[in-house]
Design a protein around this motif. Structure first.
Motif, short mmCIF file in Angstrom:
data_model
loop_
_atom_site.label_atom_id
_atom_site.label_comp_id
_atom_site.label_asym_id
_atom_site.label_seq_id
_atom_site.Cartn_x
_atom_site.Cartn_y
_atom_site.Cartn_z
N VAL A 1 19.28 10.09 -2.32
CA VAL A 1 18.78 9.52 -0.87
C VAL A 1 19.56 9.13 0.11
CG1 VAL A 1 16.87 7.95 -2.17
CG2 VAL A 1 18.57 7.03 -2.18
N ASP A 2 19.78 7.67 1.21
CA ASP A 2 19.93 8.58 2.32
C ASP A 2 20.30 5.89 2.54
OD1 ASP A 2 20.17 10.59 3.70
OD2 ASP A 2 17.64 9.89 4.57
N TYR A 3 20.12 5.60 2.01
CA TYR A 3 20.13 4.02 1.51
C TYR A 3 19.87 3.40 0.30
CZ TYR A 3 21.69 4.15 6.59
OH TYR A 3 22.41 4.66 7.59
N LEU A 4 19.90 2.91 0.02
CA LEU A 4 20.53 2.28 -1.68
C LEU A 4 20.00 0.84 -1.77
CD1 LEU A 4 19.39 3.63 -4.28
CD2 LEU A 4 21.60 2.75 -5.01
N ILE A 5 19.49 -0.18 -1.94
CA ILE A 5 19.57 -1.30 -1.12
C ILE A 5 18.55 -2.21 -2.90
CG2 ILE A 5 19.13 -1.24 0.93
CD1 ILE A 5 16.17 -1.39 1.26
N GLY A 6 19.01 -3.64 -2.17
CA GLY A 6 18.59 -3.92 -3.40
C GLY A 6 19.49 -5.20 -4.17
N ASP B 1 20.32 11.84 -10.94
CA ASP B 1 18.92 13.34 -10.80
C ASP B 1 17.93 12.82 -11.65
OD1 ASP B 1 20.93 14.61 -9.37
OD2 ASP B 1 22.04 15.35 -11.51
N GLU B 2 17.72 12.27 -12.79
CA GLU B 2 16.64 12.00 -13.53
C GLU B 2 15.28 11.59 -12.35
OE1 GLU B 2 17.42 12.17 -18.57
OE2 GLU B 2 18.32 10.96 -17.13
N VAL B 3 16.20 9.67 -12.04
CA VAL B 3 15.68 9.31 -11.12
C VAL B 3 14.86 9.95 -10.44
CG1 VAL B 3 15.52 7.17 -10.10
CG2 VAL B 3 16.66 7.37 -12.57
N LEU B 4 16.24 10.59 -9.58
CA LEU B 4 15.12 11.42 -8.30
C LEU B 4 13.92 12.03 -8.64
CD1 LEU B 4 18.34 12.06 -6.56
CD2 LEU B 4 16.80 9.82 -6.48
N LYS B 5 14.10 13.27 -9.66
CA LYS B 5 13.04 13.88 -9.99
C LYS B 5 11.95 13.05 -9.97
CE LYS B 5 12.32 18.07 -13.16
NZ LYS B 5 12.21 18.45 -14.48
N GLU C 1 25.35 7.92 -8.08
CA GLU C 1 24.85 8.87 -8.78
C GLU C 1 23.36 9.04 -7.56
OE1 GLU C 1 25.52 8.25 -13.13
OE2 GLU C 1 23.71 8.75 -12.49
N LEU C 2 23.20 7.99 -7.12
CA LEU C 2 21.67 8.26 -6.54
C LEU C 2 22.14 8.33 -4.79
CD1 LEU C 2 19.61 4.78 -7.94
CD2 LEU C 2 18.92 7.83 -8.25
N THR C 3 22.69 8.18 -4.35
CA THR C 3 23.06 8.53 -2.92
C THR C 3 23.82 9.57 -3.00
OG1 THR C 3 23.45 5.08 -3.09
CG2 THR C 3 23.92 6.56 -1.34
N SER C 4 23.57 10.26 -1.67
CA SER C 4 24.70 10.81 -1.18
C SER C 4 25.46 10.82 -0.37
CB SER C 4 23.08 11.18 0.37
OG SER C 4 23.60 10.16 1.35
N SER C 5 26.21 11.92 -0.18
CA SER C 5 27.94 11.74 -0.34
C SER C 5 28.41 11.01 0.92
CB SER C 5 28.46 13.44 -0.38
OG SER C 5 28.05 13.92 0.94
N ASP C 6 26.86 11.09 1.77
CA ASP C 6 27.99 9.95 3.25
C ASP C 6 27.05 9.15 3.09
OD1 ASP C 6 25.35 11.94 3.58
OD2 ASP C 6 26.18 12.28 5.62
N GLY C 7 25.56 8.38 2.30
CA GLY C 7 24.91 7.24 1.89
C GLY C 7 25.11 6.66 2.04
N PHE C 8 24.32 5.38 1.89
CA PHE C 8 24.68 3.21 1.85
C PHE C 8 24.46 2.77 1.13
CE2 PHE C 8 25.74 5.58 6.17
CZ PHE C 8 26.93 4.40 6.71
N ILE C 9 25.09 2.11 0.01
CA ILE C 9 24.84 1.10 -0.90
C ILE C 9 24.73 0.06 -0.22
CG2 ILE C 9 24.79 0.52 -3.34
CD1 ILE C 9 26.83 3.47 -3.40
N GLU D 1 0.57 -1.03 0.27
CA GLU D 1 0.20 -0.01 -0.01
C GLU D 1 1.06 0.72 -0.10
OE1 GLU D 1 -3.16 -0.20 3.05
OE2 GLU D 1 -3.61 -2.17 2.35
N ILE D 2 1.92 1.26 -0.58
CA ILE D 2 3.10 1.98 -0.57
C ILE D 2 2.99 2.92 -2.26
CG2 ILE D 2 5.83 3.27 -1.07
CD1 ILE D 2 5.89 1.42 0.89
N ASN D 3 2.42 3.32 -2.41
CA ASN D 3 2.71 4.36 -3.98
C ASN D 3 3.77 5.25 -4.19
OD1 ASN D 3 -0.56 4.05 -4.31
ND2 ASN D 3 -1.10 5.71 -2.49
N ASN D 4 5.24 5.09 -3.13
CA ASN D 4 6.68 5.41 -3.91
C ASN D 4 6.97 4.89 -4.62
OD1 ASN D 4 5.46 8.11 -2.68
ND2 ASN D 4 6.81 7.45 0.04
N ILE D 5 6.50 4.63 -5.40
CA ILE D 5 7.04 3.22 -5.94
C ILE D 5 6.71 2.84 -7.74
CG2 ILE D 5 7.46 -0.01 -6.70
CD1 ILE D 5 6.15 0.24 -4.09
N LYS D 6 7.67 3.65 -8.67
CA LYS D 6 7.63 3.80 -10.50
C LYS D 6 7.50 3.17 -10.77
CE LYS D 6 6.26 8.08 -8.48
NZ LYS D 6 4.90 8.77 -8.15
#
Length: 467
Positions: A120-125, A108-112, A166-174, A93-98
């Motif tokens: 983002v702070d955490y990129l997982i998958g 930048d295009e993906v985030l927009k 490109e998607l993760t902040s400078s101190d974010g995690f992947i 029931e989350i709509n933040n999925i595109k």
């Protein structure tokens, strides 16, 4: 919040994956992660409650389901497959999925398009992994990006990792599930060096053959999107229930290949064998190292070779070749023989040298427990699957051209060629060869006992006289 329990979500995601065409999944590198493992990965990251989490290749949503069940609020996802995205939305029931091609679009295009104003702070998958070719491509006009991906291994998961930066902040995690061979295969060298020199490796978890349909083994690599001096990497294994740390090692220990050491003993022996005073196989041996080329029906195949001989062919007395089964199994180790002037098929790795005595010497070294330990641990990264005795691995083997023991090794090899195969005398001579080679490489008693124990735990009993 999610209305279905985790078991029901797991069942529905599994059923959705089973409904997909097998060829389609294989060709596009689509193999979904179960919710249990996704949950464990997220829990291991110790993510703050307010952090933004994105799975840019979310499929049917295992990581989205897991994050949602752990009560994270800022969870986002994207995938090419509209049906999979709808499944993920329905389960959570989350709509933040595109529906997005996150490999073709810039970060930048993906985030927009997702609706995020900052990285983002955490990129997982678990990004797709499949070799890129004319049928599997990344649809972008960004030449520099495509060139970098091509130079780094030309695989979809490679593109996914570069997009992750490109998607993760400078101190974010992947934290991504990727093929284990990222750590040591030469085609991924540019990406490895980028990670080692520009990112902080938090941990690497060896999950082995987790995806049964996928050729090869997998790891979970967790990075911070910035470099940190004096960083230590936590090396871990997955036992089916939890991640267990085996050892920590400084990131700057590795210059290119990343080896999953099991303990300090492995590191000590590795350092001893890699020291500058030892030459490599490629430094001492001259001639050809590669696959056999003969199409003659009588040419030797890999299955025709036994240790120090052939099943149905007499060992020639003249010539300058060694034949090695190209398929390497940890259970049996190297299987090779002096081959003189015989012909070899493509299932055989051929080594030639101008001096036939060097061929005999090499045959002895290759069959030693030390050499098989080196190959398995430090060339194949402790792979449980069959590998290949290709030139790129053989050429790395440290080789001591010791004049005092050169003739002794050859003498033992010649005896092993003529004594009854796998008889008590044969095994006794093989142990004498192992003892001699430990001496040549200055392996002390504690180290040799450790190597013996490790290899006997891995190898079939038949290669240790039933012990």
């Amino acid at each position: 919040m999610m209305t279905l329990n985790l078991d029901e979500c797991t069942y529905r995601i599994s059923a959705f994956e089973d409904s997909l065409d097998e060829t389609y999944k294989k060709e596009n590198g689509i193999f979904y992660t179960d919710v249990k493992l996704a949950t464990q990965i997220i829990q291991a990251l110790n993510i703050p409650p307010e952090a933004t989490i994105l799975d840019p290749c979310c499929g049917a949503g295992s990581f989205i389901v897991a994050a949602n069940s752990l009560n994270f609020k800022n969870v986002y996802g994207a995938d090419l497959d509209k049906t999979a995205v709808n499944m993920s939305k329905k389960l959570t029931e989350i709509n933040n999925i595109k529906v997005l091609d996150t490999l073709s679009l810039s970060g930048d295009e993906v985030l927009k398009k997702i609706g995020l104003k900052k990285k983002v702070d955490y990129l997982i998958g678990n990004p797709p992994y499949a070799p890129m070719d004319k049928n599997i491509t990344v649809d972008t006009d960004d030449y520099n990006f495509l060139r970098t991906v091509k130079d780094s291994g030309s695989n979809l998961f490679v593109a996914a990792i570069y997009r992750a930066f490109e998607l993760t902040s400078s101190d974010g995690f992947i934290s991504y599930i990727v093929p284990k061979n990222l750590l040591h295969v030469s085609s991924y060298s540019l990406l490895r060096r980028t990670i080692l020199n520009e990112k902080r490796i938090v941990s690497i978890v060896d999950i082995g053959i987790y995806f049964k349909e996928v050729r090869g083994e997998q790891i979970i690599i967790t990075l911070q999107n910035k470099f940190t001096e004096e960083n230590e990497i936590s090396l871990q294994v997955f036992n089916g229930d939890e991640f267990i740390e085996t050892i920590k090692i400084k990131q700057d220990f590795f210059k290119d290949e990343i080896i999953l050491f099991a303990n300090q003993d492995d590191i000590n022996i590795y350092c001893k064998l890699e020291r500058d005073t030892y030459k490599r196989f490629d430094d001492i041996c001259t001639g050809y190292v590669g696959r056999g080329k003969s199409t003659n029906p009588t040419a030797i195949t890999g299955k025709d070779i036994k240790k120090f001989g052939f099943k149905n062919t007499v060992i020639p007395q003249e010539g300058n070749q060694v034949f090695i089964q190209n398929i390497y199994s940890a259970e049996s180790g190297i299987i090779a023989s002096f081959a003189g002037n015989l012909e070899a098929s493509q299932t055989v790795t051929v080594f030639t040298d101008g001096d036939y005595r060097m061929c005999n010497y090499i045959t002895g070294i290759l069959h030693s427990r030390l050499c098989n330990y080196y190959l398995l641990k430090f060339c194949y990264n402790n792979s449980k699957l069959t590998m290949h005795t290709d030139a790129k691995y053989l050429k790395k083997i440290p080789l001591v051209d010791d004049k005092k023991t050169f003739a002794q090794v050859i003498s033992l090899v010649k005896s092993l060629e003529v004594v009854e195969y796998m008889s008590d005398d044969w095994f006794e001579m093989l142990e004498s060869l192992n003892t001699l080679i430990y001496k040549i490489y200055n392996i002390d008693k504690n180290e040799s006992e450790y190597i013996d124990s490790e290899m006997r735990n891995i190898q079939s009993k038949r290669w240790n006289n039933g012990k």
